[in-house]
Design a protein around this motif. Structure first.
Motif, PDB file in Angstrom:
ATOM      1  N   ALA A 239     -28.980 -22.669  40.300  1.00  0.00           N
ATOM      2  CA  ALA A 239     -28.506 -21.843  39.179  1.00  0.00           C
ATOM      3  C   ALA A 239     -29.121 -22.330  37.874  1.00  0.00           C
ATOM      4  O   ALA A 239     -29.661 -23.434  37.786  1.00  0.00           O
ATOM      5  N   VAL A 240     -29.013 -21.492  36.851  1.00  0.00           N
ATOM      6  CA  VAL A 240     -29.660 -21.758  35.561  1.00  0.00           C
ATOM      7  C   VAL A 240     -28.604 -22.175  34.542  1.00  0.00           C
ATOM      8  O   VAL A 240     -27.591 -21.485  34.361  1.00  0.00           O
ATOM      9  N   PHE A 241     -28.855 -23.274  33.863  1.00  0.00           N
ATOM     10  CA  PHE A 241     -27.949 -23.836  32.859  1.00  0.00           C
ATOM     11  C   PHE A 241     -28.233 -23.186  31.509  1.00  0.00           C
ATOM     12  O   PHE A 241     -29.368 -23.210  31.028  1.00  0.00           O
ATOM     13  N   ALA A 242     -27.195 -22.608  30.885  1.00  0.00           N
ATOM     14  CA  ALA A 242     -27.348 -21.960  29.579  1.00  0.00           C
ATOM     15  C   ALA A 242     -26.319 -22.535  28.614  1.00  0.00           C
ATOM     16  O   ALA A 242     -25.246 -21.946  28.401  1.00  0.00           O
ATOM     17  N   PRO A 243     -26.613 -23.700  28.016  1.00  0.00           N
ATOM     18  CA  PRO A 243     -25.660 -24.301  27.076  1.00  0.00           C
ATOM     19  C   PRO A 243     -25.670 -23.569  25.742  1.00  0.00           C
ATOM     20  O   PRO A 243     -26.721 -23.180  25.238  1.00  0.00           O
ATOM     21  N   LEU A 244     -24.494 -23.391  25.175  1.00  0.00           N
ATOM     22  CA  LEU A 244     -24.334 -22.697  23.899  1.00  0.00           C
ATOM     23  C   LEU A 244     -23.947 -23.702  22.822  1.00  0.00           C
ATOM     24  O   LEU A 244     -23.227 -24.672  23.087  1.00  0.00           O
ATOM     25  N   ASN A 245     -24.406 -23.440  21.633  1.00  0.00           N
ATOM     26  CA  ASN A 245     -24.159 -24.349  20.520  1.00  0.00           C
ATOM     27  C   ASN A 245     -22.663 -24.404  20.199  1.00  0.00           C
ATOM     28  O   ASN A 245     -22.043 -23.390  19.867  1.00  0.00           O
ATOM     29  N   ALA A 246     -22.095 -25.608  20.276  1.00  0.00           N
ATOM     30  CA  ALA A 246     -20.658 -25.774  20.089  1.00  0.00           C
ATOM     31  C   ALA A 246     -20.217 -25.552  18.653  1.00  0.00           C
ATOM     32  O   ALA A 246     -19.018 -25.530  18.373  1.00  0.00           O
ATOM     33  N   ARG A 247     -21.180 -25.385  17.725  1.00  0.00           N
ATOM     34  CA  ARG A 247     -20.811 -25.156  16.328  1.00  0.00           C
ATOM     35  C   ARG A 247     -20.721 -23.661  15.992  1.00  0.00           C
ATOM     36  O   ARG A 247     -20.334 -23.297  14.898  1.00  0.00           O
TER      37      ARG A 247
ATOM     38  N   ARG B  95     -17.628 -20.891  44.507  1.00  0.00           N
ATOM     39  CA  ARG B  95     -17.578 -19.709  43.634  1.00  0.00           C
ATOM     40  C   ARG B  95     -18.763 -18.788  43.864  1.00  0.00           C
ATOM     41  O   ARG B  95     -18.963 -17.829  43.118  1.00  0.00           O
ATOM     42  N   GLY B  96     -19.563 -19.086  44.867  1.00  0.00           N
ATOM     43  CA  GLY B  96     -20.670 -18.218  45.224  1.00  0.00           C
ATOM     44  C   GLY B  96     -21.887 -18.333  44.352  1.00  0.00           C
ATOM     45  O   GLY B  96     -22.767 -17.458  44.372  1.00  0.00           O
ATOM     46  N   LEU B  97     -21.982 -19.411  43.554  1.00  0.00           N
ATOM     47  CA  LEU B  97     -23.144 -19.590  42.674  1.00  0.00           C
ATOM     48  C   LEU B  97     -24.378 -19.935  43.502  1.00  0.00           C
ATOM     49  O   LEU B  97     -24.324 -20.763  44.421  1.00  0.00           O
ATOM     50  N   GLY B  98     -25.505 -19.310  43.152  1.00  0.00           N
ATOM     51  CA  GLY B  98     -26.733 -19.573  43.884  1.00  0.00           C
ATOM     52  C   GLY B  98     -27.966 -19.405  43.032  1.00  0.00           C
ATOM     53  O   GLY B  98     -27.897 -19.350  41.794  1.00  0.00           O
ATOM     54  N   GLN B  99     -29.092 -19.265  43.696  1.00  0.00           N
ATOM     55  CA  GLN B  99     -30.390 -19.224  43.040  1.00  0.00           C
ATOM     56  C   GLN B  99     -30.448 -18.150  41.952  1.00  0.00           C
ATOM     57  O   GLN B  99     -30.188 -16.977  42.195  1.00  0.00           O
ATOM     58  N   GLY B 100     -30.809 -18.589  40.732  1.00  0.00           N
ATOM     59  CA  GLY B 100     -31.045 -17.671  39.635  1.00  0.00           C
ATOM     60  C   GLY B 100     -29.817 -17.250  38.856  1.00  0.00           C
ATOM     61  O   GLY B 100     -29.953 -16.624  37.787  1.00  0.00           O
ATOM     62  N   ASP B 101     -28.616 -17.572  39.346  1.00  0.00           N
ATOM     63  CA  ASP B 101     -27.411 -17.218  38.593  1.00  0.00           C
ATOM     64  C   ASP B 101     -27.356 -18.025  37.304  1.00  0.00           C
ATOM     65  O   ASP B 101     -27.662 -19.224  37.287  1.00  0.00           O
ATOM     66  N   ARG B 102     -26.943 -17.371  36.230  1.00  0.00           N
ATOM     67  CA  ARG B 102     -26.810 -18.078  34.953  1.00  0.00           C
ATOM     68  C   ARG B 102     -25.377 -18.554  34.756  1.00  0.00           C
ATOM     69  O   ARG B 102     -24.426 -17.816  35.059  1.00  0.00           O
ATOM     70  N   VAL B 103     -25.258 -19.794  34.273  1.00  0.00           N
ATOM     71  CA  VAL B 103     -23.943 -20.361  33.950  1.00  0.00           C
ATOM     72  C   VAL B 103     -23.963 -20.758  32.483  1.00  0.00           C
ATOM     73  O   VAL B 103     -24.734 -21.623  32.073  1.00  0.00           O
ATOM     74  N   ALA B 104     -23.123 -20.086  31.697  1.00  0.00           N
ATOM     75  CA  ALA B 104     -23.041 -20.378  30.263  1.00  0.00           C
ATOM     76  C   ALA B 104     -21.993 -21.454  30.037  1.00  0.00           C
ATOM     77  O   ALA B 104     -20.949 -21.471  30.698  1.00  0.00           O
ATOM     78  N   LEU B 105     -22.267 -22.333  29.078  1.00  0.00           N
ATOM     79  CA  LEU B 105     -21.347 -23.428  28.787  1.00  0.00           C
ATOM     80  C   LEU B 105     -21.226 -23.632  27.288  1.00  0.00           C
ATOM     81  O   LEU B 105     -22.236 -23.721  26.579  1.00  0.00           O
ATOM     82  N   LEU B 106     -19.982 -23.729  26.816  1.00  0.00           N
ATOM     83  CA  LEU B 106     -19.711 -24.096  25.428  1.00  0.00           C
ATOM     84  C   LEU B 106     -19.011 -25.449  25.455  1.00  0.00           C
ATOM     85  O   LEU B 106     -17.867 -25.555  25.902  1.00  0.00           O
ATOM     86  N   SER B 107     -19.708 -26.481  24.989  1.00  0.00           N
ATOM     87  CA  SER B 107     -19.137 -27.823  25.071  1.00  0.00           C
ATOM     88  C   SER B 107     -19.852 -28.764  24.125  1.00  0.00           C
ATOM     89  O   SER B 107     -21.044 -28.602  23.845  1.00  0.00           O
ATOM     90  N   THR B 108     -19.122 -29.744  23.625  1.00  0.00           N
ATOM     91  CA  THR B 108     -19.759 -30.890  22.980  1.00  0.00           C
ATOM     92  C   THR B 108     -20.263 -31.810  24.083  1.00  0.00           C
ATOM     93  O   THR B 108     -20.084 -31.530  25.277  1.00  0.00           O
ATOM     94  N   SER B 109     -20.917 -32.901  23.724  1.00  0.00           N
ATOM     95  CA  SER B 109     -21.418 -33.838  24.733  1.00  0.00           C
ATOM     96  C   SER B 109     -20.243 -34.505  25.442  1.00  0.00           C
ATOM     97  O   SER B 109     -19.347 -35.075  24.810  1.00  0.00           O
ATOM     98  N   HIS B 110     -20.258 -34.422  26.772  1.00  0.00           N
ATOM     99  CA  HIS B 110     -19.144 -34.893  27.604  1.00  0.00           C
ATOM    100  C   HIS B 110     -19.728 -35.187  28.987  1.00  0.00           C
ATOM    101  O   HIS B 110     -20.663 -34.508  29.422  1.00  0.00           O
TER     102      HIS B 110
END
Length: 487
Positions: A76-84, A46-61
């Motif tokens: 790439a940079v991990f940006a987890p979002l609060n699932a609540r 998907r062309g992800l590389g250095q410095g790209d942000r990836v947002a995620l909405l998830s419970t623990s899995h």
């Protein structure tokens, strides 16, 4: 400094050691390394590389762990979002980080229109990636949004170096363990959950991942899966002890870190009787989890302990001048675990970080042994007739009353004193509001610190990060008629 992926290193050194367990399924380091390589290939396609942000909405899995380590391998940079959070609350967070890719666990995708399915991300990956480039420790690794109890959430930027330093500091305090098995009951969108995920990988241990807290599941992990470490708050610790009917814990369980506020003395006594070593701790997202923790051989439940090895804590006045032992003031932290700053918020970063120190906006005091007692957030401070009142001090007294399950104290305006404290309490099952709560408080508190009234709630209002929403309580207290009982 450049480092390599700890999962790949683990696969090279001990491929058959268990690295991750979830709902009865286990991954060795070898199997986890192969899975991460597959997810890395999916990101590269998907062309992800250095410095790209990836947002995620998830419970623990488990897929969150696969993604986390794969993102490290492509830079790439991990940006987890609060699932609540609701969709309306999530939108400004996405706007702030402008992610290159947005993912969501399938049941949560309706909150993020346009998000791709987390579970299916690597389904069609063509083989496994051979990419094993070294990581730059000082580059952004994670963006974690603060809880926002005092304003708009800010994205704290944490580096690989900060996570590794946090691991070293905690390990130095808790003592060496050949392969720690951490109970992962804190969500992976929380700094505490990510601390467990990274800590086990760095130390060659195993993360016993739980989607949510369940006392029975926690006890099974302790009794049958060899759990050695855990993180609780007072209420979850009590639920664990209740569920096991205070049966002794096996010797394989080393200790539990207890955060989130004061712990009743009776609960600590129960824990010790069951062989559960409970260590009180203080931390925050901007310092990559733990800052202070009780020493295992000195724990008495009276403080949050001294700074972890390699970290410094000082107390300063409102003018920024360091204060002496025993003087109350603002808590500041210095050390290698501090965030790099707030994402795209230079003014907020400048306000929080100065001369290597982090302004926490918490109020506390250090004793002669360097142990921290946390008193309140600066914004929660109550000033009554020129005297400072700290909610945590009053809440600690209420926590020891046998009828009180939990409490929160807030200040409300009062014409004569300026502010007075009001206590909101949640009662234990079968108890009515005690008529002697003010008398109980006066046994341990000066008269001016005793709440002017006590209000019973079924539950305390909490935000998506489970922190008490004191602004909600203040509004409720101000909408009710004031009276002077206990003042």
């Amino acid at each position: 400094m450049r480092v390599t992926c700890p999962i790949h290193e683990g696969a090279r050194r001990h491929p058959d050691a268990e690295a991750l367990r979830f709902e009865g399924r286990a991954w060795t380091y070898g199997a986890l390394d192969a899975e991460v390589a597959r997810w890395t290939a999916a990101l590269e396609s998907r062309g992800l590389g250095q410095g790209d942000r990836v947002a995620l909405l998830s419970t623990s899995h488990p897929a969150v762990a696969f993604l986390f380590w794969a993102l490290g391998r492509v830079g790439a940079v991990f940006a987890p979002l609060n699932a609540r959070l609701t969709g309306a609350e999530l939108r400004p967070l996405l706007d702030a980080i402008t992610p290159r890719l947005t993912l969501a666990l399938e049941p949560l995708r309706d909150r993020l229109p346009g998000a791709q399915s987390l579970e299916s991300l690597a389904e069609h990956a063509s083989g496994a990636s051979k990419s094993l480039q070294a990581w730059e420790e000082d580059l952004p690794r994670v963006i974690l949004f603060t809880s926002g109890t005092t304003g708009r959430p800010k994205g704290a930027v944490l580096t690989e170096a900060a996570f590794r330093a946090s691991c070293r500091a905690s390990s130095a305090n808790l003592g060496a363990h050949p392969a720690p098995r951490w109970l992962g009951t804190l969500p992976l969108f929380h700094v505490g959950g990510l601390a467990m995920l990274t800590r086990t990988a760095y130390e060659g241990g195993c993360l016993l991942l739980h989607e949510r807290f369940d006392a029975e599941a926690v006890n099974r992990a302790i009794d049958t899966e060899g759990a050695s470490h855990a993180s609780f708050v007072a209420t979850t610790l009590e639920r664990v002890l209740d569920a096991r009917a205070d049966r002794s814990l096996p010797d394989t369980f080393r200790c539990a870190l207890i955060g989130g506020g004061p712990v009743p003395t009776a609960l600590l006594t129960r824990a010790r009787a069951a062989g559960l070593r409970a260590l009180q701790t203080y931390g925050l997202t901007e310092a990559c989890s733990q800052v202070t923790t009780e020493r295992p051989d000195e724990a008495d439940g009276r403080t949050a302990g001294p700074p972890l090895p390699g970290l410094e804590v000082r107390i300063v006045g409102t003018d920024g001048v360091p204060l002496d032992v025993g003087q109350e003031g603002d808590v500041e932290v210095r050390g290698p675990t501090l965030m790099a700053g707030y994402w795209n918020q230079p003014a907020a970063t400048h306000e929080a970080l100065h001369d290597g120190w982090l302004r926490t906006r918490d109020v506390g005091v250090l004793d002669a042994r360097g142990r921290l007692t946390l008193l309140s957030r600066r914004t929660d401070l109550i000033v009554r007739g020129g005297e400072n009142l700290y909610p945590a001090e009053i809440e600690a007294v209420l926590a020891n009353h046998p009828a009180i399950a939990e409490s929160a104290v807030v200040g409300v305006p009062e014409p004569h004193w300026g502010e007075v404290p009001v206590a909101f309490v949640v009662l234990r099952p079968g108890h009515a509001l005690p008529g002697d709560l003010d008398v109980w408080c006066r046994q341990s508190l000066a008269r001016f610190k005793v709440p002017s009234r006590f209000v019973v709630l079924e539950t305390l209002p909490r935000n998506a990060m489970s922190k008490v929403e004191r602004t909600v309580l203040r509004r409720q207290a101000m909408s009710q008629r004031m009276y002077q009982a206990g003042s």
